[in-house]
Scaffold this motif. Structure first.
Motif, PDB file in Angstrom:
ATOM      1  N   GLU A   3      19.799  24.412  -8.026  1.00  0.00           N
ATOM      2  CA  GLU A   3      18.519  24.038  -7.438  1.00  0.00           C
ATOM      3  C   GLU A   3      17.385  24.554  -8.320  1.00  0.00           C
ATOM      4  O   GLU A   3      17.412  25.691  -8.796  1.00  0.00           O
ATOM      5  CB  GLU A   3      18.402  24.628  -6.037  1.00  0.00           C
ATOM      6  CG  GLU A   3      17.249  23.995  -5.278  1.00  0.00           C
ATOM      7  CD  GLU A   3      17.296  24.292  -3.785  1.00  0.00           C
ATOM      8  OE1 GLU A   3      16.220  24.388  -3.189  1.00  0.00           O
ATOM      9  OE2 GLU A   3      18.400  24.439  -3.241  1.00  0.00           O
ATOM     10  N   LYS A   5      13.532  25.510  -8.767  1.00  0.00           N
ATOM     11  CA  LYS A   5      12.373  25.924  -7.977  1.00  0.00           C
ATOM     12  C   LYS A   5      11.122  25.786  -8.842  1.00  0.00           C
ATOM     13  O   LYS A   5      11.004  26.428  -9.880  1.00  0.00           O
ATOM     14  CB  LYS A   5      12.566  27.377  -7.531  1.00  0.00           C
ATOM     15  CG  LYS A   5      11.502  27.866  -6.570  1.00  0.00           C
ATOM     16  CD  LYS A   5      11.925  27.675  -5.108  1.00  0.00           C
ATOM     17  CE  LYS A   5      10.758  28.035  -4.190  1.00  0.00           C
ATOM     18  NZ  LYS A   5      10.352  26.921  -3.326  1.00  0.00           N
ATOM     19  N   CYS A   9       2.235  23.683 -10.691  1.00  0.00           N
ATOM     20  CA  CYS A   9       2.063  22.451 -11.459  1.00  0.00           C
ATOM     21  C   CYS A   9       1.623  22.802 -12.883  1.00  0.00           C
ATOM     22  O   CYS A   9       0.646  23.538 -13.068  1.00  0.00           O
ATOM     23  CB  CYS A   9       1.004  21.576 -10.784  1.00  0.00           C
ATOM     24  SG  CYS A   9       0.554  20.126 -11.761  1.00  0.00           S
ATOM     25  N   PHE A  17       3.521  21.070  -3.257  1.00  0.00           N
ATOM     26  CA  PHE A  17       4.292  19.930  -3.736  1.00  0.00           C
ATOM     27  C   PHE A  17       4.856  19.139  -2.575  1.00  0.00           C
ATOM     28  O   PHE A  17       5.133  19.683  -1.514  1.00  0.00           O
ATOM     29  CB  PHE A  17       5.440  20.405  -4.634  1.00  0.00           C
ATOM     30  CG  PHE A  17       4.969  21.166  -5.833  1.00  0.00           C
ATOM     31  CD1 PHE A  17       4.465  20.496  -6.935  1.00  0.00           C
ATOM     32  CD2 PHE A  17       5.013  22.551  -5.855  1.00  0.00           C
ATOM     33  CE1 PHE A  17       4.008  21.185  -8.033  1.00  0.00           C
ATOM     34  CE2 PHE A  17       4.560  23.254  -6.955  1.00  0.00           C
ATOM     35  CZ  PHE A  17       4.058  22.576  -8.055  1.00  0.00           C
ATOM     36  N   LYS A  19       7.896  15.901  -1.853  1.00  0.00           N
ATOM     37  CA  LYS A  19       9.027  15.191  -2.442  1.00  0.00           C
ATOM     38  C   LYS A  19       8.824  13.693  -2.294  1.00  0.00           C
ATOM     39  O   LYS A  19       8.395  13.205  -1.255  1.00  0.00           O
ATOM     40  CB  LYS A  19      10.321  15.580  -1.709  1.00  0.00           C
ATOM     41  CG  LYS A  19      10.692  17.039  -1.893  1.00  0.00           C
ATOM     42  CD  LYS A  19      11.633  17.209  -3.054  1.00  0.00           C
ATOM     43  CE  LYS A  19      12.061  18.664  -3.154  1.00  0.00           C
ATOM     44  NZ  LYS A  19      12.697  18.969  -4.425  1.00  0.00           N
ATOM     45  N   TYR A  43      11.658  12.885  -6.739  1.00  0.00           N
ATOM     46  CA  TYR A  43      10.490  13.320  -7.482  1.00  0.00           C
ATOM     47  C   TYR A  43       9.818  14.485  -6.781  1.00  0.00           C
ATOM     48  O   TYR A  43       9.697  14.493  -5.563  1.00  0.00           O
ATOM     49  CB  TYR A  43       9.452  12.191  -7.577  1.00  0.00           C
ATOM     50  CG  TYR A  43       9.935  10.951  -8.281  1.00  0.00           C
ATOM     51  CD1 TYR A  43       9.986  10.912  -9.670  1.00  0.00           C
ATOM     52  CD2 TYR A  43      10.317   9.828  -7.557  1.00  0.00           C
ATOM     53  CE1 TYR A  43      10.417   9.763 -10.325  1.00  0.00           C
ATOM     54  CE2 TYR A  43      10.746   8.678  -8.215  1.00  0.00           C
ATOM     55  CZ  TYR A  43      10.791   8.658  -9.599  1.00  0.00           C
ATOM     56  OH  TYR A  43      11.214   7.533 -10.245  1.00  0.00           O
ATOM     57  N   THR A  44       9.406  15.453  -7.575  1.00  0.00           N
ATOM     58  CA  THR A  44       8.550  16.506  -7.048  1.00  0.00           C
ATOM     59  C   THR A  44       7.133  16.200  -7.527  1.00  0.00           C
ATOM     60  O   THR A  44       6.877  16.130  -8.724  1.00  0.00           O
ATOM     61  CB  THR A  44       8.999  17.885  -7.556  1.00  0.00           C
ATOM     62  OG1 THR A  44      10.367  18.072  -7.180  1.00  0.00           O
ATOM     63  CG2 THR A  44       8.155  18.998  -6.941  1.00  0.00           C
ATOM     64  N   CYS A  46       2.991  16.860  -7.394  1.00  0.00           N
ATOM     65  CA  CYS A  46       1.923  17.828  -7.115  1.00  0.00           C
ATOM     66  C   CYS A  46       0.945  17.226  -6.109  1.00  0.00           C
ATOM     67  O   CYS A  46       0.454  16.111  -6.298  1.00  0.00           O
ATOM     68  CB  CYS A  46       1.201  18.180  -8.413  1.00  0.00           C
ATOM     69  SG  CYS A  46      -0.240  19.208  -8.160  1.00  0.00           S
ATOM     70  N   HIS A  54       8.539  16.918 -11.754  1.00  0.00           N
ATOM     71  CA  HIS A  54       9.974  17.007 -11.959  1.00  0.00           C
ATOM     72  C   HIS A  54      10.641  15.776 -11.384  1.00  0.00           C
ATOM     73  O   HIS A  54      10.245  15.276 -10.343  1.00  0.00           O
ATOM     74  CB  HIS A  54      10.517  18.282 -11.280  1.00  0.00           C
ATOM     75  CG  HIS A  54      11.946  18.537 -11.598  1.00  0.00           C
ATOM     76  ND1 HIS A  54      12.958  18.390 -10.673  1.00  0.00           N
ATOM     77  CD2 HIS A  54      12.535  18.913 -12.748  1.00  0.00           C
ATOM     78  CE1 HIS A  54      14.107  18.671 -11.262  1.00  0.00           C
ATOM     79  NE2 HIS A  54      13.887  18.987 -12.513  1.00  0.00           N
ATOM     80  N   THR A  55      11.638  15.284 -12.094  1.00  0.00           N
ATOM     81  CA  THR A  55      12.432  14.161 -11.606  1.00  0.00           C
ATOM     82  C   THR A  55      13.892  14.560 -11.668  1.00  0.00           C
ATOM     83  O   THR A  55      14.344  15.127 -12.654  1.00  0.00           O
ATOM     84  CB  THR A  55      12.223  12.902 -12.481  1.00  0.00           C
ATOM     85  OG1 THR A  55      10.842  12.693 -12.664  1.00  0.00           O
ATOM     86  CG2 THR A  55      12.841  11.685 -11.826  1.00  0.00           C
ATOM     87  N   GLN A  56      14.606  14.282 -10.605  1.00  0.00           N
ATOM     88  CA  GLN A  56      16.005  14.686 -10.549  1.00  0.00           C
ATOM     89  C   GLN A  56      16.853  13.537 -10.028  1.00  0.00           C
ATOM     90  O   GLN A  56      16.430  12.784  -9.157  1.00  0.00           O
ATOM     91  CB  GLN A  56      16.129  15.889  -9.602  1.00  0.00           C
ATOM     92  CG  GLN A  56      17.425  16.654  -9.747  1.00  0.00           C
ATOM     93  CD  GLN A  56      17.359  17.968  -8.995  1.00  0.00           C
ATOM     94  OE1 GLN A  56      16.730  18.065  -7.945  1.00  0.00           O
ATOM     95  NE2 GLN A  56      17.994  18.977  -9.531  1.00  0.00           N
TER      96      GLN A  56
END
Ligand SMILES: [Zn+2]
Length: 73
Positions: A3, A5, A9, A17, A19, A43-44, A46, A54-56
């Motif tokens: 994970e 964290k 930003c 943030f 999601k 996507y995270t 701001c 961040h993209t996961q």
């Protein structure tokens, strides 16, 4: 899957943030054009400036297994 964290930003220094979720064609190998899969992306975003910090890939296991199949072809 580890994970990640995100505390701040990198663009505006904001610390709030949200999601966001999306779907994108993604492949385990850029060499094979016909092997595109649809993967869920997380996507995270701001809350202060709207930047995607961040993209996961949500189903990482699926992406890894699709790449391994390609390598054995
Ligand atoms: Zn920001």
């Amino acid at each position: 899957m580890k994970e990640i964290k995100i505390e701040q930003c990198p663009y505006c220094g904001g610390t709030d943030f949200i999601k966001g979720y999306g779907v994108q064609a993604i492949s385990g190998s850029s060499k094979v054009a016909n092997s595109w899969n649809l993967s869920n992306l997380v996507y995270t975003v701001c809350k202060d400036c709207g930047s995607i910090v961040h993209t996961q890939v949500e189903k990482l296991d699926r992406l890894i297994s699709s790449q391994q199949e390609l390598e054995f072809e």
